[in-house]
Design an enzyme around this catalytic site. Structure first.
Site, PDB file in Angstrom:
ATOM      1  CG  ASN A  58      -0.212   0.184   2.515  1.00 23.49           C
ATOM      2  OD1 ASN A  58       0.927  -0.260   2.656  1.00 23.49           O
ATOM      3  ND2 ASN A  58      -0.855   0.810   3.483  1.00 23.49           N
ATOM      4  NE  ARG A 106      16.394   5.026  12.684  1.00 25.87           N
ATOM      5  CZ  ARG A 106      15.111   4.681  12.699  1.00 25.87           C
ATOM      6  NH1 ARG A 106      14.677   3.857  13.629  1.00 25.87           N
ATOM      7  NH2 ARG A 106      14.274   5.151  11.800  1.00 25.87           N
ATOM      8  CB  CYS A 150       3.794 -10.209  39.144  1.00 26.63           C
ATOM      9  SG  CYS A 150       4.137  -8.468  39.436  1.00 26.63           S
TER      10      CYS A 150
END
EC number: 2.3.2.-
Length: 701
Positions: free
Chosen positions: A118, A182, A233
């Site tokens: 796209n 990078r 947790c």
């Protein structure tokens, strides 16, 4: 006002509009021709076919003016390296050949995916699965067949691309999407003393900057926002946001089908300090099924193998038995809504609509019901089990957001867990965006940033380095109606642990608990970006702790640092010969690190992005000095890998004073009066450029 004057203005307006429409028709025809991959008619053919087009279509020279001969010659002879052939890379390669660059080398490890089509316009559906670099080369050559383009389908971090390789180029341009690469290219360009143009986009936001050894900040001079992490947790016991469930589902994929990691455990965390429960009592109260899916405190993968990766048994363990086990931790649910276990048999017996089971509309946008996600979980487990079997004993799968079965598994597992913990379930598109740390890419942003990269490149090749800028692209115009905001380049950070003359950092850790393998992988490679470090202890003996040569120091990997005499105040010298980089690591021993924290970087080394301080009412933000107030900037950090820093002032502050922001233009800011001395002094450096900036065009001679 005379009637003749009005008529002449109207005629001029119509003429101008006609020229614009002609230009749009030409551009539209070009776009259609490129998509169909048909050869474009020559300008002579176009003129012959349509005489009215004569002199209507402006050439590139007419639009921007011809480049000086010396600069044009420089473009055709210089060698440039483009790292990345994705969203920015496609636009950049096209810009380079149309500007006149003839010798280009491009490297990219990725292959083309359907989701790229796209916006990465050099690729078509027939190219899916092929090398991005190679296809980009072939497509760009249609723009300029005379260009000399070399494509590498490889990782830029491969040792073959060493400092000598980088020295072959006059300029390097980054079009990357991850921080590790990078960092590596930044160091290689520093070692080779080659100018680097860094860039990044995130949705509507973008940034371009220039890095030159000894003259500007390097990519690692300033702290970058660290990727958000969550306590174990929370992931395992008390998720409260969809992202917690998505992270859990990715961990589950690795535990079942990939490489096991003790830090990615998905079973209930019995050591959760918030629970403070009695394990013996809870074990007696826990009720689980009598079938082979009972809770057994063994490796998740080991248990799954023992069941033959039975989807039903996996489902009941993960979404029923483990949840019932969590419910025995009474204190966790005193101030939270308790989770609701799911049972496979009950779900299959529940009647549901076609929409809930299969969804409607586009697949990626569907939000199914519990039964639909249960069936998706079942199918994805069977598919992944088959893939694992085909690979043979001891094989592992790697999670990839673009692999449909892997994405189906994470989508189903995360949504089922969201339902258990009473959260609204998400579409596959939403899950993929969060699981892959994806910001929706926008083609226009990539095109603007690619154009800015070429403009900075022209300044460098024109020996006009003092005119180079860091340029930010904002989501909305700032109060001065500017989308593009140039800032002066900052000098190197003297305390940077990469480009300083003697890079040095201080690390706080527990020498009795930190093993050599953790020093190598988590500190030197992950934190400090080294590729193949060699480490010796500065103990007067030159003791080699880590060697990049395979097999030399593997026996040290599981030993504690204290076993080698490393203690509070010890110094380690880490060398990465590929990056031509040496780092001194000062060790501070501490037994008071926070829970789940293995080490901390202290001192001046960039570690965490500093929290911006709120400006006082009626004052501008100053960079440590009330007499040198800078324009106010945004305070929200961009948390994605593209590392885009956004500002909204069109003054000339240094770029390091600009805080990261995703929504900078949505906030009101106070600016200097245009007539103040401070503002005037800062503008003086820009006055060398054309003064007429009504169209927000950055001019280049």
């Amino acid at each position: 006002m005379s009637l003749g004057f009005i008529q002449s203005r109207l005629q001029l307006s119509r003429s101008s509009r006609g020229r614009q429409l002609n230009q749009l028709r030409v551009l539209s025809q070009r776009a259609r021709s490129l998509r169909m991959r048909e050869p474009l008619p020559s300008p002579q053919d176009q003129t012959a076919a349509c005489p009215r087009r004569r002199n209507a279509e402006p050439t590139m020279a007419q639009l921007v003016g011809p480049l000086r001969k010396e600069l044009a010659d420089s473009l055709s002879s210089c060698r440039v390296l483009v790292v990345g052939a994705g969203g920015i890379g496609c636009e950049l390669l096209k810009n380079l050949v149309l500007t006149g660059f003839k010798n280009i080398e491009v490297i990219d490890l990725d292959t083309i995916d359907v989701s790229n089509l796209n916006r990465q316009f050099l690729f078509q559906k027939k190219h899916v699965g092929k090398s991005k670099a190679q296809v980009a080369k072939e497509s760009v050559l249609r723009f300029c067949p005379s260009a000399n383009i070399t494509a590498y389908h490889d990782s830029i971090m491969n040792p073959d691309y060493n400092v000598e390789f980088f020295r072959n180029f006059q300029l390097v341009m980054n079009a990357l999407d991850n921080r590790a690469a990078r960092n590596h290219v930044n160091r290689m360009c520093l070692a080779a003393d080659i100018p680097l143009i860094e860039s990044g986009t995130a949705g509507y936001l973008g940034q371009v900057t220039v890095i030159k050894k000894g003259q500007t900040e390097c990519y690692e001079c300033q702290p970058k926002p660290t990727q958000k992490t969550f306590p174990g947790c929370t992931i395992r016991n008390t998720p409260s946001e969809p992202i917690h469930c998505i992270v859990w589902a990715k961990y589950l994929f690795n535990q079942l089908f990939g490489e096991e990691d003790a830090d990615q455990e998905v079973s209930p965390d019995t050591a959760d300090p918030e629970a403070a429960w009695n394990p013996a009592d809870a074990a007696a109260r826990a009720t689980a099924s009598d079938q082979d899916g009972d809770i057994k405190r063994v490796s998740t993968k080991e248990w799954a193998r023992s069941t033959g990766y039975d989807p039903v048994k996996l489902f009941n363990k993960l979404f029923k038995d483990d949840i019932m086990y969590l419910l025995t931790m009474d204190k966790l649910w005193k101030k939270r809504k308790a989770p609701l276990p799911l049972d496979w048999t009950e779900i299959q017996q529940t009647e549901c609509s076609q929409e809930e089971a299969c969804g409607t509309g586009l697949k990626d946008q569907q939000v199914l019901g519990v039964q639909g996600y249960a069936q998706l979980f079942h199918r994805s487990v069977e598919t992944l089990r088959s893939q694992l079997t085909e690979k043979g004993d001891g094989a592992e799968l790697v999670w990839d957001k673009d692999d449909p079965p892997a994405m189906d598994f994470v989508t189903a597992a995360s949504n089922l867990r969201m339902n258990v913990f009473s959260m609204n379930m998400k579409s596959r598109f939403d899950v993929k965006s969060m699981a892959g740390n994806i910001i929706p890419a926008i083609a226009t942003t990539n095109a603007v940033i690619a154009g800015l990269i070429v403009m900075e490149a022209l300044k460098i090749l024109n020996s006009d380095f003092e005119q180079c800028r860091t340029i930010f692209l904002n989501k909305q115009p700032n109060p001065r109606k500017k989308l593009l905001v140039p800032c002066a380049l900052d000098p190197p950070n003297a305390s940077c642990y990469v480009c300083a003359s003697k890079p040095e950092v201080t690390v706080k850790l527990n020498v009795h608990k930190t093993i050599v393998q953790a020093l190598q992988d988590k500190i030197l490679k992950e934190k400090f970006g080294m590729v193949a470090p060699d480490v010796q202890i500065e103990d007067g003996k030159g003791t080699i702790l880590i060697s990049s040569e395979e097999g030399e120091t593997e026996a040290n990997n599981n030993k504690f640092l204290s076993d080698f005499g490393i203690r509070n105040g010890s110094r380690l010298q880490a060398d990465d010969f590929l990056q031509d980089y040496t780092l001194i690591v000062n060790v501070i021993h501490s037994e008071e690190l926070e829970k789940d924290v293995e080490f901390e970087v202290v001192g001046d080394a960039p570690d965490k992005a500093p929290a911006p301080s709120a400006p006082e009412e009626g004052k501008n933000i100053a960079n440590g000095n009330k007499d040198s107030a800078q324009p106010s900037t945004s305070s929200k950090a961009a948390a994605e890998d593209d590392d885009v820093l956004i500002v909204d002032s069109d003054e000339e502050p240094s770029s390091s004073t600009m805080d990261a922001s995703q929504e900078s233009s949505n906030r009101k800011r106070k600016h200097h009066d245009a007539d103040t001395d401070d503002a005037a002094s800062k503008r003086k450096r820009l006055d060398q450029q054309p003064a007429d900036d009504d169209e927000d065009i950055i001019a280049l001679d």
